[in-house]
Scaffold this motif. Structure first.
Motif, PDB file in Angstrom:
ATOM      1  N   ASP A  45       7.279 -26.127  -9.381  1.00 58.18           N
ATOM      2  CA  ASP A  45       8.186 -27.249  -9.153  1.00 58.18           C
ATOM      3  C   ASP A  45       9.371 -26.785  -8.311  1.00 58.18           C
ATOM      4  OD1 ASP A  45       9.123 -29.806  -9.460  1.00 58.18           O
ATOM      5  OD2 ASP A  45       9.343 -29.702 -11.640  1.00 58.18           O
TER       6      ASP A  45
ATOM      7  N   GLU B 207       8.300 -33.972  -2.842  1.00 60.32           N
ATOM      8  CA  GLU B 207       9.045 -34.780  -3.813  1.00 60.32           C
ATOM      9  C   GLU B 207      10.152 -35.573  -3.121  1.00 60.32           C
ATOM     10  OE1 GLU B 207       9.414 -32.317  -7.776  1.00 60.32           O
ATOM     11  OE2 GLU B 207      10.748 -31.542  -6.259  1.00 60.32           O
TER      12      GLU B 207
ATOM     13  N   ASN C 186       5.991 -31.537 -16.951  1.00 58.56           N
ATOM     14  CA  ASN C 186       6.957 -30.445 -16.803  1.00 58.56           C
ATOM     15  C   ASN C 186       6.965 -29.572 -18.061  1.00 58.56           C
ATOM     16  OD1 ASN C 186       8.512 -31.167 -14.204  1.00 58.56           O
ATOM     17  ND2 ASN C 186       8.480 -33.089 -15.356  1.00 58.56           N
TER      18      ASN C 186
ATOM     19  N   GLU D 142       3.548 -38.071 -12.525  1.00 61.35           N
ATOM     20  CA  GLU D 142       4.387 -37.088 -13.218  1.00 61.35           C
ATOM     21  C   GLU D 142       5.050 -37.721 -14.432  1.00 61.35           C
ATOM     22  OE1 GLU D 142       7.409 -35.092 -10.867  1.00 61.35           O
ATOM     23  OE2 GLU D 142       8.091 -33.941 -12.622  1.00 61.35           O
TER      24      GLU D 142
ATOM     25  N   GLU E  13       3.737 -28.384 -14.544  1.00 60.61           N
ATOM     26  CA  GLU E  13       4.763 -28.055 -13.539  1.00 60.61           C
ATOM     27  C   GLU E  13       5.733 -27.043 -14.137  1.00 60.61           C
ATOM     28  OE1 GLU E  13       6.668 -31.404 -11.736  1.00 60.61           O
ATOM     29  OE2 GLU E  13       4.774 -32.415 -11.323  1.00 60.61           O
TER      30      GLU E  13
ATOM     31  N   LYS F  22       5.175 -27.742  -5.143  1.00 64.69           N
ATOM     32  CA  LYS F  22       5.924 -28.987  -4.986  1.00 64.69           C
ATOM     33  C   LYS F  22       7.164 -28.702  -4.146  1.00 64.69           C
ATOM     34  CE  LYS F  22       5.724 -32.308  -7.876  1.00 64.69           C
ATOM     35  NZ  LYS F  22       5.832 -33.229  -9.049  1.00 64.69           N
TER      36      LYS F  22
END
Ligand code: C2E
Ligand code: CA
Ligand code: CA
Ligand code: CA
Length: 268
Positions: A168, A225, A107, A58, A139, A189
């Motif tokens: 996310d 996560e 992201n 990420e 994401e 996620k």
């Protein structure tokens, strides 16, 4: 934001006033941060829970302010969203990520997704860097502002090119379930607040277990996560979670360090 003073008059909360003034200063500085080389990207490996092999990383943005030192992204990204600077900064992050020799998860802020040129801009970065779209995950966080036909259309187009879409912080946002049936999605996620509750008791695992079952039913991949302990990793694996990231495996690292972990893992 306002409170009654000792004589009954209304005074501004000084902390909030200071915060707004500080936001304005940071917003000005952020306009130049990219050109002045103050931004950089770190990469946190995402691994398979079964054998801890890295499969992607990420991209996480960092700002080293010239006088204040590091400013956390949770502080400056909302400012960049309000000013619109996130569009240019976000594309720069994407270009940095696409230049790395491993698959990346990037992201994308809701504001960026609403830019009319977002699909063209993202595909142009991939074209320029010669990257396979299947090596890119975007994401997005759950929010009302990405629940519109234009954004959903953009995500559909990106997905037909092979780019994968992850939701996310799943479970913490806006009407998750309704959203899931509307959005073109590949990955959920699991937010680290749920992972933090895993403590070997059924109650602690309830939300995580429900998300994993839901993902299974919809044939989506799950990524947990904020995994910090071997016990959390073991519990997630026994619940059927596919992948994970967190300090247990690696913190966000410079690209070269992450590239080495991919090489080492391929050589095993
Ligand atoms: P996020 O997307 O949920 O990113 C995960 C955050 O969890 C990161 O914080 C990461 O450093 C942190 N983290 C990773 N492993 C662990 C762990 O084991 N324990 C704990 N407690 N934390 C862990 P970071 O880097 O401070 O980023 C904060 C947020 O800023 C991100 O949350 C994301 O929403 C946003 N952000 C970062 N980079 C970008 C970017 O390029 N674009 C946009 N739009 N947002 C970004
Ligand atoms: Ca993220
Ligand atoms: Ca997250
Ligand atoms: Ca988050």
């Amino acid at each position: 934001s306002k409170r009654a003073g000792s004589h009954g008059c209304v005074v501004h909360d000084p902390s909030l006033t200071d915060r707004r003034a500080d936001d304005a200063l940071l917003s000005e500085d952020l306009d130049h941060a990219l050109d002045r080389g103050e931004l950089h990207v770190l990469y946190q490996p995402i691994v398979t829970l079964a054998d801890a092999r890295p499969v992607a990383a990420e991209a996480l943005l960092r700002w080293q302010h010239p006088t204040r030192g590091p400013i956390p992204p949770d502080r400056f990204i909302p400012i960049a969203e309000r000013s619109g600077a996130i569009a240019r900064i976000g594309l720069w992050v994407l270009a940095e990520a696409a230049a790395q020799p491993f698959p990346t998860s990037v992201n994308i802020s809701p504001r960026q997704l609403r830019e009319p040129t977002v699909v063209h801009d993202i595909l142009a970065v991939l074209h320029r860097t010669g990257r396979d779209p299947r090596d890119l995950i975007l994401e997005i966080t759950e929010s009302a502002s990405v629940d519109g036909e234009t954004v959903i259309g953009a995500l559909r187009t990106l997905r037909t090119h092979g780019i994968r879409i992850a939701i996310d912080d799943f479970g913490t946002g806006y009407s998750s379930l309704q959203y899931l049936t509307r959005l073109p999605v590949d990955i959920l996620k699991i937010d680290r607040s749920f992972v933090a509750e895993l403590n070997g008791t059924p109650g602690g695992a309830a939300v995580t277990e429900a998300i994993i079952h839901l993902a299974r039913a919809l044939t989506l991949t799950t990524v947990a996560e904020g995994i910090e302990t071997p016990a959390q990793a073991a519990e997630l694996q026994s619940l059927g979670c596919d992948k994970g990231q967190g300090y247990l495996y690696a913190e966000p690292l410079p690209a070269a360090d992450v590239a080495r972990t991919f090489v080492a893992s391929a050589a095993e």
